[in-house]
Design a protein around this motif. Structure first.
Motif, PDB file in Angstrom:
ATOM      1  N   ASP A 114       6.663  -2.321 -13.170  1.00  0.00           N
ATOM      2  CA  ASP A 114       7.629  -1.986 -11.884  1.00  0.00           C
ATOM      3  C   ASP A 114       6.952  -0.553 -11.166  1.00  0.00           C
ATOM      4  OD1 ASP A 114      10.240  -1.772 -10.892  1.00  0.00           O
ATOM      5  OD2 ASP A 114      10.093   0.032 -11.661  1.00  0.00           O
ATOM      6  N   PRO A 115       7.040  -0.566  -9.843  1.00  0.00           N
ATOM      7  CA  PRO A 115       6.486   0.589  -9.343  1.00  0.00           C
ATOM      8  C   PRO A 115       7.186   1.870  -9.624  1.00  0.00           C
ATOM      9  CG  PRO A 115       7.400  -0.860  -7.754  1.00  0.00           C
ATOM     10  CD  PRO A 115       7.292  -1.778  -9.000  1.00  0.00           C
ATOM     11  N   TRP A 116       8.640   1.722  -9.518  1.00  0.00           N
ATOM     12  CA  TRP A 116       9.376   2.924  -9.893  1.00  0.00           C
ATOM     13  C   TRP A 116       8.926   3.635 -11.459  1.00  0.00           C
ATOM     14  CZ3 TRP A 116      10.483   5.441  -5.657  1.00  0.00           C
ATOM     15  CH2 TRP A 116      10.984   4.316  -4.718  1.00  0.00           C
ATOM     16  N   THR A 117       8.951   2.534 -12.445  1.00  0.00           N
ATOM     17  CA  THR A 117       8.605   2.907 -13.763  1.00  0.00           C
ATOM     18  C   THR A 117       7.146   3.695 -13.828  1.00  0.00           C
ATOM     19  OG1 THR A 117      10.111   1.216 -14.452  1.00  0.00           O
ATOM     20  CG2 THR A 117       8.158   2.232 -15.887  1.00  0.00           C
ATOM     21  N   TRP A 118       6.401   2.939 -13.201  1.00  0.00           N
ATOM     22  CA  TRP A 118       5.090   3.452 -13.102  1.00  0.00           C
ATOM     23  C   TRP A 118       4.862   4.774 -12.394  1.00  0.00           C
ATOM     24  CZ3 TRP A 118       0.446  -0.635 -11.836  1.00  0.00           C
ATOM     25  CH2 TRP A 118       0.461  -1.516 -12.826  1.00  0.00           C
ATOM     26  N   ALA A 119       5.608   5.042 -11.410  1.00  0.00           N
ATOM     27  CA  ALA A 119       5.537   6.303 -10.728  1.00  0.00           C
ATOM     28  C   ALA A 119       5.927   7.678 -11.749  1.00  0.00           C
ATOM     29  CB  ALA A 119       6.491   6.346  -9.520  1.00  0.00           C
ATOM     30  N   MET A 157       0.170   9.244  -0.553  1.00  0.00           N
ATOM     31  CA  MET A 157       1.556   8.498   0.146  1.00  0.00           C
ATOM     32  C   MET A 157       0.924   8.470   1.752  1.00  0.00           C
ATOM     33  SD  MET A 157       4.418  10.523  -1.238  1.00  0.00           S
ATOM     34  CE  MET A 157       4.082  12.088  -1.135  1.00  0.00           C
ATOM     35  N   ALA A 158       0.420   9.476   2.207  1.00  0.00           N
ATOM     36  CA  ALA A 158      -0.187   9.429   3.673  1.00  0.00           C
ATOM     37  C   ALA A 158      -1.336   8.561   3.833  1.00  0.00           C
ATOM     38  CB  ALA A 158      -0.846  10.776   4.318  1.00  0.00           C
ATOM     39  N   ALA A 159      -2.431   8.331   3.193  1.00  0.00           N
ATOM     40  CA  ALA A 159      -3.350   7.359   3.120  1.00  0.00           C
ATOM     41  C   ALA A 159      -2.700   5.900   2.964  1.00  0.00           C
ATOM     42  CB  ALA A 159      -4.236   7.569   2.119  1.00  0.00           C
ATOM     43  N   GLY A 160      -1.968   5.497   2.153  1.00  0.00           N
ATOM     44  CA  GLY A 160      -0.971   4.396   1.849  1.00  0.00           C
ATOM     45  C   GLY A 160      -0.325   3.888   3.301  1.00  0.00           C
ATOM     46  N   GLU A 180       0.953  -1.438   0.083  1.00  0.00           N
ATOM     47  CA  GLU A 180       0.007  -0.049   0.153  1.00  0.00           C
ATOM     48  C   GLU A 180       0.844   1.299  -0.148  1.00  0.00           C
ATOM     49  OE1 GLU A 180      -0.668  -2.596   1.720  1.00  0.00           O
ATOM     50  OE2 GLU A 180      -2.760  -3.077   1.526  1.00  0.00           O
ATOM     51  N   ARG A 181       1.977   1.267   0.849  1.00  0.00           N
ATOM     52  CA  ARG A 181       2.975   2.233   0.803  1.00  0.00           C
ATOM     53  C   ARG A 181       3.329   2.765  -0.591  1.00  0.00           C
ATOM     54  NH1 ARG A 181       4.367  -0.456   5.636  1.00  0.00           N
ATOM     55  NH2 ARG A 181       4.060   0.579   7.528  1.00  0.00           N
ATOM     56  N   VAL A 182       3.683   1.753  -1.257  1.00  0.00           N
ATOM     57  CA  VAL A 182       4.410   1.974  -2.669  1.00  0.00           C
ATOM     58  C   VAL A 182       3.239   2.410  -3.573  1.00  0.00           C
ATOM     59  CG1 VAL A 182       5.293   0.863  -4.761  1.00  0.00           C
ATOM     60  CG2 VAL A 182       6.249   0.178  -2.310  1.00  0.00           C
ATOM     61  N   ILE A 183       2.035   1.700  -3.603  1.00  0.00           N
ATOM     62  CA  ILE A 183       0.960   2.237  -4.424  1.00  0.00           C
ATOM     63  C   ILE A 183       0.727   3.680  -4.233  1.00  0.00           C
ATOM     64  CG2 ILE A 183      -1.467   1.882  -5.112  1.00  0.00           C
ATOM     65  CD1 ILE A 183      -1.188  -1.194  -4.187  1.00  0.00           C
ATOM     66  N   GLY A 184       0.568   4.108  -2.971  1.00  0.00           N
ATOM     67  CA  GLY A 184       0.479   5.512  -2.671  1.00  0.00           C
ATOM     68  C   GLY A 184       1.348   6.421  -3.155  1.00  0.00           C
ATOM     69  N   LEU A 185       2.655   6.031  -3.329  1.00  0.00           N
ATOM     70  CA  LEU A 185       3.707   6.759  -3.792  1.00  0.00           C
ATOM     71  C   LEU A 185       3.500   6.863  -5.198  1.00  0.00           C
ATOM     72  CD1 LEU A 185       6.260   8.458  -3.264  1.00  0.00           C
ATOM     73  CD2 LEU A 185       7.343   6.232  -3.578  1.00  0.00           C
ATOM     74  N   VAL A 186       3.195   5.884  -5.912  1.00  0.00           N
ATOM     75  CA  VAL A 186       3.095   5.730  -7.405  1.00  0.00           C
ATOM     76  C   VAL A 186       1.878   6.548  -7.757  1.00  0.00           C
ATOM     77  CG1 VAL A 186       2.344   4.244  -9.270  1.00  0.00           C
ATOM     78  CG2 VAL A 186       4.224   3.269  -7.592  1.00  0.00           C
ATOM     79  N   MET A 187       0.771   6.453  -7.085  1.00  0.00           N
ATOM     80  CA  MET A 187      -0.342   7.183  -7.502  1.00  0.00           C
ATOM     81  C   MET A 187      -0.162   8.832  -7.162  1.00  0.00           C
ATOM     82  SD  MET A 187      -2.417   5.380  -8.800  1.00  0.00           S
ATOM     83  CE  MET A 187      -2.659   3.514  -9.071  1.00  0.00           C
ATOM     84  N   SER A 188       0.672   9.074  -6.212  1.00  0.00           N
ATOM     85  CA  SER A 188       1.155  10.636  -5.988  1.00  0.00           C
ATOM     86  C   SER A 188       1.649  11.150  -7.227  1.00  0.00           C
ATOM     87  CB  SER A 188       1.760  10.672  -4.652  1.00  0.00           C
ATOM     88  OG  SER A 188       1.365  10.358  -3.447  1.00  0.00           O
ATOM     89  N   GLY A 189       2.284  10.370  -8.091  1.00  0.00           N
ATOM     90  CA  GLY A 189       3.150  10.921  -9.103  1.00  0.00           C
ATOM     91  C   GLY A 189       2.221  11.675 -10.164  1.00  0.00           C
ATOM     92  N   TYR A 190       0.952  11.110 -10.084  1.00  0.00           N
ATOM     93  CA  TYR A 190      -0.085  12.041 -11.047  1.00  0.00           C
ATOM     94  C   TYR A 190      -0.022  13.272 -10.742  1.00  0.00           C
ATOM     95  CZ  TYR A 190      -4.528  13.170 -13.539  1.00  0.00           C
ATOM     96  OH  TYR A 190      -5.233  13.821 -14.391  1.00  0.00           O
ATOM     97  N   PHE A 191      -0.346  13.749  -9.531  1.00  0.00           N
ATOM     98  CA  PHE A 191      -0.559  15.136  -9.118  1.00  0.00           C
ATOM     99  C   PHE A 191       0.640  15.821  -9.149  1.00  0.00           C
ATOM    100  CE2 PHE A 191      -3.999  12.155  -7.381  1.00  0.00           C
ATOM    101  CZ  PHE A 191      -5.166  12.979  -7.588  1.00  0.00           C
ATOM    102  N   ALA A 192       1.970  15.310  -8.956  1.00  0.00           N
ATOM    103  CA  ALA A 192       2.932  16.010  -9.089  1.00  0.00           C
ATOM    104  C   ALA A 192       3.257  16.556 -10.360  1.00  0.00           C
ATOM    105  CB  ALA A 192       3.938  15.095  -8.736  1.00  0.00           C
ATOM    106  N   GLY A 193       2.828  15.366 -11.243  1.00  0.00           N
ATOM    107  CA  GLY A 193       2.835  15.790 -12.803  1.00  0.00           C
ATOM    108  C   GLY A 193       1.797  16.741 -13.228  1.00  0.00           C
ATOM    109  N   PHE A 194       0.628  16.680 -12.611  1.00  0.00           N
ATOM    110  CA  PHE A 194      -0.549  18.048 -12.657  1.00  0.00           C
ATOM    111  C   PHE A 194       0.047  19.229 -12.466  1.00  0.00           C
ATOM    112  CE2 PHE A 194      -4.491  19.643 -12.187  1.00  0.00           C
ATOM    113  CZ  PHE A 194      -5.293  19.099 -12.974  1.00  0.00           C
TER     114      PHE A 194
END
Length: 416
Positions: free
Chosen positions: A93-98, A341-344, A40-54
């Motif tokens: 891969d999580p880092w690639t996905w991020a 990230m926090a929710a993860g 979950e921690r990794v998924i939260g980090l990956v999904m945060s990437g979208y908003f950083a890109g935003f």
């Protein structure tokens, strides 16, 4: 509304295809990440990437549009977004996905900005509000439709990513064929955060808190639904229920906020959404009741950001409205990047229901702060109108009548 929307139907069709693909991609990635065993921690980090890109895209888009023009810039970003969707399937891969999520967020916010600036240029003064409403309806319906496409193929297959790529690619067709003349590009300078906080601390807090809560919804909602034992069809229903709730309930809440002190309305909405999140947590093992709670929760939670914008707009000068919305978007996006990230972390310590506890905690804290601010000053009558919204950029707020034609002079209001 249909008559008003017809001249810009090509742009709305492109947005519909774009958001359907984007809605499917976010949920598909979350479900696939669980299947691949990402923590979950990794998924939260990956999904945060979208908003950083935003956030990155709000800086990048005006420069590309000035260099290439609206149509070619749309083609560039749509092509890049389509290819990144396929790359998710080629390299699990999580880092690639991020990194790919950062790229996707940058491309999508650029595409939204292109279409929204085009809509602004085409909207007659007397029809701006109706075009804005049509655009928001398309946003909600397309995001909901994207969730339903999750049922076409198993998330572990390549086909889901191919559908996303097709939808993003197809969005090029109506936009490329449009006869609407592209507008000039004007770079917007956001209002300083210090100035905005001086004018409306509750508005700034609401924008950040909304991003912190709902960024986690978009990034980890499907993950939480799976962790709570829901099947793929129920995961889609979980997301659709909240999105449609936001589409339906925003309107009456908006009218309510136009007639009362928005600080009190915002505090009440946050408190109500927090209670509904706790109710959903208690009922998480009963899918039908869970979906009902999520519908009501989405209706209130999706209202926090637009009420916060309306709250700040009531106190800003007319010439500051759009720039102020730009700053609030940055605040909201920062919260949205940190939220998953926090929710993860919370979900890693609990279970899928931890996401609902994350919502409840954030919204209760926000309700307490805004309520405290409301007690410190006299109520101020709303001087702008509430505008329902979901994922968007400050550019679309230029469609609002008060941004196009400054209202009559108003008395100085007490700081909120």
């Amino acid at each position: 509304m249909l008559t008003v929307a017809r001249p810009v139907s090509s742009l709305l069709a492109g947005v519909a295809l774009l958001l359907t693909g984007a809605g499917l991609l976010g949920t598909l990635l979350a479900v696939r990440a669980v299947q691949e065993g990402f923590p979950e921690r990794v998924i939260g980090l990956v999904m945060s990437g979208y908003f950083a890109g935003f956030l990155l895209g709000t800086w990048l888009a005006p420069r590309v549009i000035r260099r290439a023009g609206h149509i070619r810039a749309f083609a560039i970003f749509a092509s890049l977004a389509s290819s990144t969707a396929l790359l998710h399937a080629l390299k699990v891969d999580p880092w690639t996905w991020a990194l790919l999520r950062i790229a996707t967020g940058s491309c999508l916010v650029s595409l939204y900005m292109i279409v929204e600036s085009w809509l602004n240029a085409q909207a007659p003064p007397g029809q701006r509000g109706q075009i804005f409403a049509a655009y928001m309806i398309v946003n909600f319906l397309a995001l909901a439709a994207g969730q339903g496409l999750l049922l076409l193929y198993p998330p572990g297959e390549f086909a889901g990513f191919a559908i996303v790529a097709l939808l993003l690619g197809w969005s090029l067709v109506p936009v490329s064929l449009t006869r609407i003349h592209p507008p000039a590009v004007n770079e917007m300078q956001p209002l300083s955060l210090r100035r905005l906080h001086q004018v409306s601390p509750a508005g700034v807090a609401g924008a950040f808190g909304s991003g912190f809560a709902m960024g986690a919804f978009w990034g980890l909602g499907p993950v939480a639904a799976q962790r709570m034992g829901l099947e793929t069809a129920q995961v889609a229903a979980f997301m659709v229920a909240a999105i449609l709730g936001g589409a339906v309930i925003q309107w009456p809440v908006g009218h309510w906020s136009d007639r009362h002190d928005r600080r009190r309305v915002l505090a009440a909405v946050c408190a109500g959404a927090a209670v509904l999140a706790l109710a959903a947590y208690a009922l998480r093992e009963q899918p039908l009741l869970l979906m009902t709670c999520m519908f009501a929760f989405g209706g209130l939670a999706f209202t926090v950001y637009p009420v916060s914008i309306a709250l700040a707009n009531d106190l800003l000068q007319p010439e500051e409205l759009v720039a102020g919305a730009g700053t609030l978007l940055l605040v909201h996006g920062t919260g949205a990047a940190l939220g998953p990230m926090a929710a993860g972390q919370t979900m890693a310590l609990t279970d899928g229901g931890g996401l609902l506890l994350h919502f409840a905690t954030v919204l209760l804290l926000l309700a307490g702060y805004v309520g405290w601010r409301a007690l410190r000053a006299e109520p101020v009558v709303a001087s702008t109108h509430f505008a329902p919204m979901v994922r968007t950029t400050p550019t679309v707020l230029e469609l609002l009548p008060e941004a196009a034609a400054p209202p009559p002079e108003r008395e100085d209001a007490i700081r909120r």
